[in-house]
Design an enzyme around this catalytic site. Structure first.
Site, short mmCIF file in Angstrom:
data_model
loop_
_atom_site.label_atom_id
_atom_site.label_comp_id
_atom_site.label_asym_id
_atom_site.label_seq_id
_atom_site.Cartn_x
_atom_site.Cartn_y
_atom_site.Cartn_z
N GLU A 175 0.36 1.00 1.84
CA GLU A 175 -0.52 -0.19 1.92
C GLU A 175 -0.67 -0.71 3.36
O GLU A 175 -0.55 -1.91 3.60
CB GLU A 175 -0.01 -1.29 0.98
CG GLU A 175 0.07 -0.83 -0.46
CD GLU A 175 0.79 -1.80 -1.39
OE1 GLU A 175 1.16 -2.90 -0.95
OE2 GLU A 175 1.01 -1.44 -2.57
N GLU A 291 0.71 5.74 -8.81
CA GLU A 291 1.24 4.55 -9.50
C GLU A 291 0.31 4.10 -10.63
O GLU A 291 0.07 2.91 -10.82
CB GLU A 291 1.41 3.38 -8.50
CG GLU A 291 2.24 3.72 -7.28
CD GLU A 291 2.46 2.53 -6.35
OE1 GLU A 291 2.18 1.38 -6.75
OE2 GLU A 291 2.92 2.76 -5.22
#
Ligand code: G3I
Length: 387
Positions: A175, A291
């Site tokens: 991220e 994920e």
């Protein structure tokens, strides 16, 4: 038709053993017409070169692991998945709680569980703006770039070195880009990420060295960039694509790009995920769904989602899996935990939930069935991956 997952739970595929873990009572309880097929699990039906994973929080879910008496959760985890991602156990706050203290206890237990059950482990994560220990947050207020580099280098060499040979893919950087709607435009998180902030004058130099340090510590691990809202072709994945090109041109040992796959029925689904994966694959990278979960807005007072919501959820899980199956470079497909009782979603998105592929009693949702069917169809010899 709802059926119990119990009939699907068997010993590991890698061991090629077929050991039903429940006795005749459970098997006999199956609905009529259901054929008890011991090899009919996600991991067993996957093409041989595609890992099917789940997140697991070792500190919560594996502490009581007894190989001779696994819990029902642990049996499902080992039967269905060939790969585990530590949901929290390898993050900074877990493994590096004080400047001179490394604690690998729960991460080691997770790796031991994986080994016992012939599973691979995806490492997660080494450079992230979240879940950093308090000492990092405090110290970073006054870090010079050299100081931040030294702390990060020590961490990466120590952690990756500790697990050398045990991890097949590492989410090195997680991220690192902000979304377009965060303060206008995709850009590196040089404010929220304490390491990138200290080195804001040249954050890419730090990022590239992070990959080099990880590679030196474990040359076999494939090193990933990983992010959310990174499934389709969009401004954020354009930024990653440009970054990947630069890193490869600079000779950085970047090996993969991971799309987290956190979807919500509140938003549409970008069907360009396969095209996005293909462009990263064309750079010579592996790709992965790292994920996956699909959360559903739930009405107050309702006991669960509507049939329509359930169907859309199944379609979205399956669409992500199909994109992976259709791109040979897709090396792993990981769901972000199960069952819903373990999901991070309700804590972070009040009013949304039911995001995982298994019910709280481990019975499969239509999303599970859709994925299993797609994996069955992708058996080596019939899938484009192997065509
Ligand atoms: O640290 C304490 C621990 O000491 C205590 O035992 C425990 C009791 O509940 O709480 C612990 O903190 C929890 C932490 O995970 C563990 O380090 C927090 O309550 C919990 O909210 C936190 O949530 C995790 C979240 O990342 C944090 O950002 C979720 O479990 C985890 O699923 C989530 O995972 C992230 C990926 O790493 C990156 N992509 C997004 C994804 C979902 O947010």
């Amino acid at each position: 038709m709802r059926r119990s997952l119990r009939s699907l739970v068997v010993a590991t595929a890698a061991a090629a053993l077929v050991l039903p873990l429940w006795g005749a009572t459970a098997a006999n309880a199956e609905p009529p017409g259901y054929s008890h097929a011991d090899k009919d699990t996600l991991r067993n039906q996957a093409p041989r070169d595609l890992a099917i994973g789940s997140a697991v929080w070792g500190k919560r879910d594996l502490v009581d692991y007894d190989r001779s008496a696994p819990t029902e959760y642990q049996q499902v985890l080992s039967a269905q998945f060939s790969s585990l991602t530590p949901e929290n156990d390898m993050k900074w706050d877990a493994v590096h709680p004080a400047p001179d203290v490394y604690d690998f206890s729960s991460a080691d237990a997770l790796v031991a569980f994986a080994k016992a059950n012939h599973q691979q482990v995806r490492g997660h994560t080494l450079l992230w703006h979240s879940q950093n220990p308090a000492w990092v947050t405090a110290a970073s207020q006054t870090w010079t770039c050299d100081q931040a580099r030294a702390v990060l280098e020590d961490h990466i060499r120590t952690v990756v070195g500790h697990f050398k040979g045990e991890i097949y893919e590492w989410d090195v950087a997680n991220e690192i880009f902000q979304d377009t709607w965060d303060n206008g435009g995709v850009r590196l998180r040089t404010e929220a990420n304490p390491f990138l902030k200290a080195c804001a004058a040249d954050p890419i130099a730090l990022l590239e060295d992070a990959f080099r340090w990880a590679h030196e510590a474990d040359p076999e691990a494939v090193l990933f960039l990983n992010d959310y809202n990174a499934e389709g072709i969009n401004e954020k994945t354009d930024a990653y694509y440009a970054l990947a090109q630069r890193m490869l041109a600079d000779g950085v040992p970047l090996g993969g790009f991971g799309a987290q796959g956190h979807l919500s029925l509140l938003y549409g689904f970008d069907t360009s995920i396969q095209a996005n994966f293909e462009r990263f694959a064309a750079l010579g990278l592996q790709v992965a769904v790292t994920e996956a979960d699909v959360r559903i807005p739930l009405q107050a007072g309702e006991t669960g989602p509507t049939p329509e919501q359930v169907a859309v959820q199944a379609e979205r899980y399956d669409a992500m899996l199909e994109a992976c199956l259709n791109v040979t470079a897709c090396s792993s497909f990981t769901v972000w935990g199960f069952p819903d009782a373990n999901s991070w979603v309700p804590d972070v998105f009040p009013g949304e939930g039911w995001a995982t592929i298994l019910e709280d009693d481990y019975s499969p949702k239509p999303a599970f069935d859709a994925m299993l069917e797609s994996l069955r169809e992708a058996t080596p010899g019939t899938s484009p991956r192997h065509g």
